[in-house]
Design an enzyme around this catalytic site. Sequence first.
Site, PDB file in Angstrom:
ATOM      1  CG  PHE A 134      -1.718   1.378   1.179  1.00  0.00           C
ATOM      2  CD1 PHE A 134      -3.372   0.980   0.102  1.00  0.00           C
ATOM      3  CD2 PHE A 134      -1.628   2.454   1.930  1.00  0.00           C
ATOM      4  CE1 PHE A 134      -3.684   2.395  -0.265  1.00  0.00           C
ATOM      5  CE2 PHE A 134      -2.343   3.279   1.839  1.00  0.00           C
ATOM      6  CZ  PHE A 134      -3.373   3.918   0.891  1.00  0.00           C
ATOM      7  CG  ASP A 219       5.852   3.970   1.919  1.00  0.00           C
ATOM      8  OD1 ASP A 219       5.177   4.835   2.893  1.00  0.00           O
ATOM      9  OD2 ASP A 219       4.756   3.817   1.001  1.00  0.00           O
ATOM     10  CE  LYS A 248      -1.058   7.167   6.482  1.00  0.00           C
ATOM     11  NZ  LYS A 248      -0.784   6.662   5.769  1.00  0.00           N
TER      12      LYS A 248
HETATM   13  C1  LIG Z   1      -1.033   5.872   4.568  1.00  0.00           C
HETATM   14  C2  LIG Z   1      -0.045   5.319   3.727  1.00  0.00           C
HETATM   15  C3  LIG Z   1       0.358   5.860   2.671  1.00  0.00           C
HETATM   16  C4  LIG Z   1      -0.501   6.799   1.294  1.00  0.00           C
HETATM   17  O1  LIG Z   1      -0.635   8.460   2.472  1.00  0.00           O
HETATM   18  P1  LIG Z   1      -1.592   9.753   2.217  1.00  0.00           P
HETATM   19  O2  LIG Z   1      -1.160  10.530   3.198  1.00  0.00           O
HETATM   20  O3  LIG Z   1      -2.579   8.496   2.721  1.00  0.00           O
HETATM   21  O4  LIG Z   1      -0.918  10.045   0.587  1.00  0.00           O
HETATM   22  C5  LIG Z   1       1.413   5.176   1.532  1.00  0.00           C
HETATM   23  N1  LIG Z   1       2.216   4.236   2.080  1.00  0.00           N
HETATM   24  C6  LIG Z   1       2.195   4.017   3.068  1.00  0.00           C
HETATM   25  C7  LIG Z   1       2.959   2.715   3.536  1.00  0.00           C
HETATM   26  C8  LIG Z   1       1.156   4.445   4.231  1.00  0.00           C
HETATM   27  O5  LIG Z   1       0.337   3.745   4.512  1.00  0.00           O
END
Ligand SMILES: *Cc1c(COP(=O)(O)O)cnc(C)c1O
Length: 391
Positions: A134, A219, A248
Site C-alpha cells: 500500500f 516507504d 503521517k
Molecule cells: C498512508 C500511507 C501512504 C499514503 O499516504 P497518504 O497521506 O494517505 O497519501 C503511503 N504509504 C504507506 C505505507 C501508508 O501507510
Amino acid sequence: MGLERRFGAQNYAPLPVVLKRAKGVFAWDVQGRRYFDMLSAYSALNQGHNHPAIIAAARAQMSRLTLTSRAFYNDRLGPFLGRLCALTGQDRALLMNSGAEAVETAIKAMRLWGYRKKGIPENQAEILVCEGNFHGRTTTIVGFSSDPDSYDGFGPATPGFRKIPYGSADALQRAIGPNTCGFLVEPIQGEAGVRIPPEGYLGAARSICAEGNVLFCADEIQTGLGRTGRLFGLDHEGIKPDLLILGKALSGGLYPISALLSRDDVLGLFKPGTHGSTFGGNPLACAIGEAALDVLLKGKLVQKADKLGRIFLEGLGSLKHPAIEGVRGRGLLLAMDFNREARPFCELLLRQGVLAKDTHGKTVRFAPPLIISEAQIKQALGLIARALSRF
Ligand SMILES: *Cc1c(COP(=O)(O)O)cnc(C)c1O
C-alpha cells in the site's frame, strides 16, 4: 452521518461514530462519549491528538507566515530540511503534502536516477514493488497495487512496475534486470494487515539492491517516526535506505506533510521546473514538522513504543476467544487476526469505547498514539476483552 451519506462520495465506510474533539489518546463523540483512539489516523497521530507544543508552534507560525510558494525562500524551510537530513542521515530532502505525493516523488527520483546515472535506455526503467503493498491512491500507485478494491476500474495502469512476493529476498534477486532502477518496500505492510516480513529479509534486500545497482526505497510513512519501537522500521535490521519516504506522523496529525529523503546523487538530479508543489515545504508545515519531531524525540516516544508495545502484545496474546487466529506486532503497531470478518468486532469495540478499524477483512489493527501510558494500555485491554466476550 446522513449528510456525508447524502452529499459525499462513498469511498469510505466509517464506523458509526461522529467525533467532535480529542486530546492525547482520547477522542469524544458529539454525545460526549469518550473513546480510546487505537487507530491514530493510520499512525499520523503518534504524538497524540492536539499536542499542546505542536498546537502552539502552529498557532505562532499561522499568525506570522503560512505560504509563500517555492517561488521565494521562506525562513522555515531550510532549517527543517537540515533537521530532517540530520535525523535520517540523508543528504537532501524534498517536501510534499500527502504520503502518496511523496511516493510519486520517489518514483520520479528513482526513474531519473535510472536514466541519468545507471544509463537505462529512455522509458525502459522498471521499479520492483511488493505484493500486498500500500503506497497511496494516485493512478500510478494503484496501478501496481495487488488489491482489486484499489485498482479495479481505474486502469490503464502506468507501465514500469513489476510485483514480486513480499518477504522473499530470492524473488528480489531473480527479478532484478539491467533496467531495474529501484525497489519500493514497506518495512512492515501496514494496510495489508500488519504483515511483518521474515527476520533478515530487509537486510538481505538492502544488500541485493546495493550489489545490483538498484535503489532501495523504504516507504516509512506508516512505520517511521517511532511507531514500531525504533525511529524507523529499518532500524530493526540496522540498515539505511537509498530513499526514505515519510509522512503521517511527520506533522503529528495537524497538517498534511510528507518528505522524500535521499542521497545527493539521487535528489540532486532534480532541476528547477522538474518537480514541485504549491503547498509543499510551506512555512506552516515546516514549523509544525519541527515541533512534531521535538515532541517525538524529547518525549522519548520511540523508546516508549518499544516498551509498551511488548506489554500490549503480551496482553493481546493472553486474550482467549475461539475466533482469534493470532496476534502480532512490533512496537505499537499490532494486529489481531480472526477466522471471520472483523468489522462486527470493531463495532463491539466502539460500544466499549475503543476506536479501531478492520483491515483486509479479518484483521484488526491496534495502533494507539505513542504517548499512551501503561495503565491506559491495561484499561484498553480490559475493554478489548469485554468486546471479545460479546463477539
Ligand atoms: C498512508 C500511507 C501512504 C499514503 O499516504 P497518504 O497521506 O494517505 O497519501 C503511503 N504509504 C504507506 C505505507 C501508508 O501507510
